[in-house]
Structure formats: structure tokens, C-alpha cells
Design a protein around this motif. Structure first.
Motif, PDB file in Angstrom:
ATOM      1  N   LYS A   2       0.854  -1.185   0.000  1.00 52.31           N
ATOM      2  CA  LYS A   2       0.000   0.000   0.000  1.00 52.31           C
ATOM      3  C   LYS A   2       0.893   1.239   0.000  1.00 52.31           C
ATOM      4  CE  LYS A   2      -3.772   2.122   2.523  1.00 52.31           C
ATOM      5  NZ  LYS A   2      -4.643   2.030   3.679  1.00 52.31           N
ATOM      6  N   GLY A   3       0.566   2.196  -0.885  1.00 44.85           N
ATOM      7  CA  GLY A   3       1.300   3.458  -0.937  1.00 44.85           C
ATOM      8  C   GLY A   3       2.607   3.405  -1.703  1.00 44.85           C
ATOM      9  N   VAL A   4       2.881   2.287  -2.377  1.00 46.50           N
ATOM     10  CA  VAL A   4       4.114   2.137  -3.159  1.00 46.50           C
ATOM     11  C   VAL A   4       3.736   1.978  -4.623  1.00 46.50           C
ATOM     12  CG1 VAL A   4       6.177   0.739  -3.552  1.00 46.50           C
ATOM     13  CG2 VAL A   4       5.341   1.108  -1.215  1.00 46.50           C
TER      14      VAL A   4
ATOM     15  N   LYS B  39      -1.089  10.306   1.710  1.00 50.38           N
ATOM     16  CA  LYS B  39      -1.888  11.537   1.769  1.00 50.38           C
ATOM     17  C   LYS B  39      -1.664  12.210   3.116  1.00 50.38           C
ATOM     18  CE  LYS B  39      -5.525  11.067  -1.555  1.00 50.38           C
ATOM     19  NZ  LYS B  39      -5.036  11.970  -2.539  1.00 50.38           N
ATOM     20  N   VAL B  40      -1.379  13.505   3.075  1.00 51.86           N
ATOM     21  CA  VAL B  40      -1.242  14.315   4.272  1.00 51.86           C
ATOM     22  C   VAL B  40      -2.133  15.534   4.078  1.00 51.86           C
ATOM     23  CG1 VAL B  40       0.326  15.665   5.717  1.00 51.86           C
ATOM     24  CG2 VAL B  40       1.112  13.528   4.674  1.00 51.86           C
ATOM     25  N   GLU B  41      -3.137  15.674   4.936  1.00 52.31           N
ATOM     26  CA  GLU B  41      -4.101  16.762   4.846  1.00 52.31           C
ATOM     27  C   GLU B  41      -4.720  16.862   3.451  1.00 52.31           C
ATOM     28  OE1 GLU B  41      -2.333  20.352   6.341  1.00 52.31           O
ATOM     29  OE2 GLU B  41      -1.859  19.429   8.263  1.00 52.31           O
ATOM     30  N   GLY B  42      -5.037  15.692   2.863  1.00 51.37           N
ATOM     31  CA  GLY B  42      -5.707  15.645   1.572  1.00 51.37           C
ATOM     32  C   GLY B  42      -4.804  15.803   0.361  1.00 51.37           C
ATOM     33  N   LYS B  43      -3.513  15.964   0.572  1.00 53.83           N
ATOM     34  CA  LYS B  43      -2.585  16.136  -0.550  1.00 53.83           C
ATOM     35  C   LYS B  43      -1.622  14.961  -0.612  1.00 53.83           C
ATOM     36  CE  LYS B  43      -2.660  21.148  -0.483  1.00 53.83           C
ATOM     37  NZ  LYS B  43      -1.866  22.359  -0.455  1.00 53.83           N
ATOM     38  N   ASP B  44      -1.312  14.525  -1.862  1.00 49.30           N
ATOM     39  CA  ASP B  44      -0.328  13.466  -2.060  1.00 49.30           C
ATOM     40  C   ASP B  44       1.062  13.992  -1.745  1.00 49.30           C
ATOM     41  OD1 ASP B  44      -1.355  11.015  -2.633  1.00 49.30           O
ATOM     42  OD2 ASP B  44      -1.334  11.256  -4.803  1.00 49.30           O
TER      43      ASP B  44
END
Length: 147
Positions: A111-113, A127-132
Motif C-alpha cells: 500500500k502506498g508504493v 496523503k497528508v491533509e488531503g494532498k499526495d
């Protein structure tokens, strides 16, 4: 909303997913959980018939119109080749004392790779605060999973 959904089910009956055949005419068909017909490249027309088509680059290529979804799926499999399941990557479940997030939906197995198409390297994203946010690029998928 739940009450309305319950009333709807009582009125029309429970949802029955379409029955799909994984094989027909000696071919392994391309199944799709996101298609209403249950087959990749097959859609139902307003007439009740089924159209089979595939993409060749930017073009859509129509294979034909058929009486049933299975007939259209067979034509699709003949046009693009029999379905071959992708090889599941060999993945580590732990690294550096961490339990890694595995994913059966990702080609990398994690996941996430993600694989960078041009370089073939592996990118770790989240995702951090809705941003990739890119956490970095790595030579091996397991290294990106640890990031």
C-alpha cells in the motif's frame, strides 16, 4: 437514508449481482468488478444488447454487438487475448522490525508504493491533509514500503 434503503429492498427484492461465467468457449474471460455486466470491455446498450470494445492507444475499437454479455466477453477475449492473471509479487511482510501494509490491488504488493513508469524505480506516497506527498524513490519496493 437507511429506512429508505430498507423500504426499497422490501419493494424490489434484495440486490442480486449479475451471474458471470469465468470461462466460455474454451477461453478465460476478463472479469470486472467495476462493470455492470461483470466483464471488462463489455457494456449494455439501451436496446438490451451488449457491445464489446477495447482501447488501442487513444482509439476505441468496437468489436461488435451481441445478444448476451457472455457472447460479448468471449469476443473481447478473442480480440485482446485470453485473460492471464498477473503474477503476484513476492513481498516481505516485515522489514526493519516493522509490519508492512500489504495490498493485493497494487502491482508492487504494498500500500502506498507505486512504480515510476519511466525509471522503473519505486515511489512511496501517502496523503497528508488531503494532498499526495512523495516520501522518496527507491530501487526496491520493500525499501519504499518501509519509508
Amino acid at each position: 437514508a437507511v429506512e429508505a434503503a430498507v423500504a426499497y429492498v422490501r419493494a424490489v427484492g434484495e440486490y442480486q449481482p449479475p451471474t458471470v461465467a469465468a470461462e466460455a468457449a474454451g477461453l478465460r474471460l476478463h472479469l470486472s468488478s467495476s462493470s455492470a455486466t461483470g466483464y471488462r470491455g463489455v457494456r449494455e446498450l439501451a436496446s438490451g444488447r451488449f457491445r464489446a470494445q477495447y482501447r488501442a492507444g487513444e482509439r476505441r475499437v468496437s468489436i461488435g454487438t451481441f445478444d448476451t454479455a457472455v457472447e460479448a466477453a468471449v469476443a473481447y477475449a478473442r480480440a485482446v487475448g485470453e485473460y492471464q492473471p498477473p503474477p503476484f509479487p513476492t513481498v516481505a511482510t516485515e522489514a526493519e522490525g516493522l509490519r508492512l501494509h500489504l495490498s493485493s490491488r497494487s502491482i508492487t504488493g504494498y500500500k502506498g508504493v507505486y512504480v515510476q513508469p519511466r525509471s522503473g524505480r519505486f515511489e512511496a506516497r501517502r496523503k497528508v491533509e488531503g494532498k499526495d506527498v512523495c516520501l522518496g524513490t527507491f530501487d526496491m519496493a520493500v525499501e519504499a514500503a518501509v519509508a
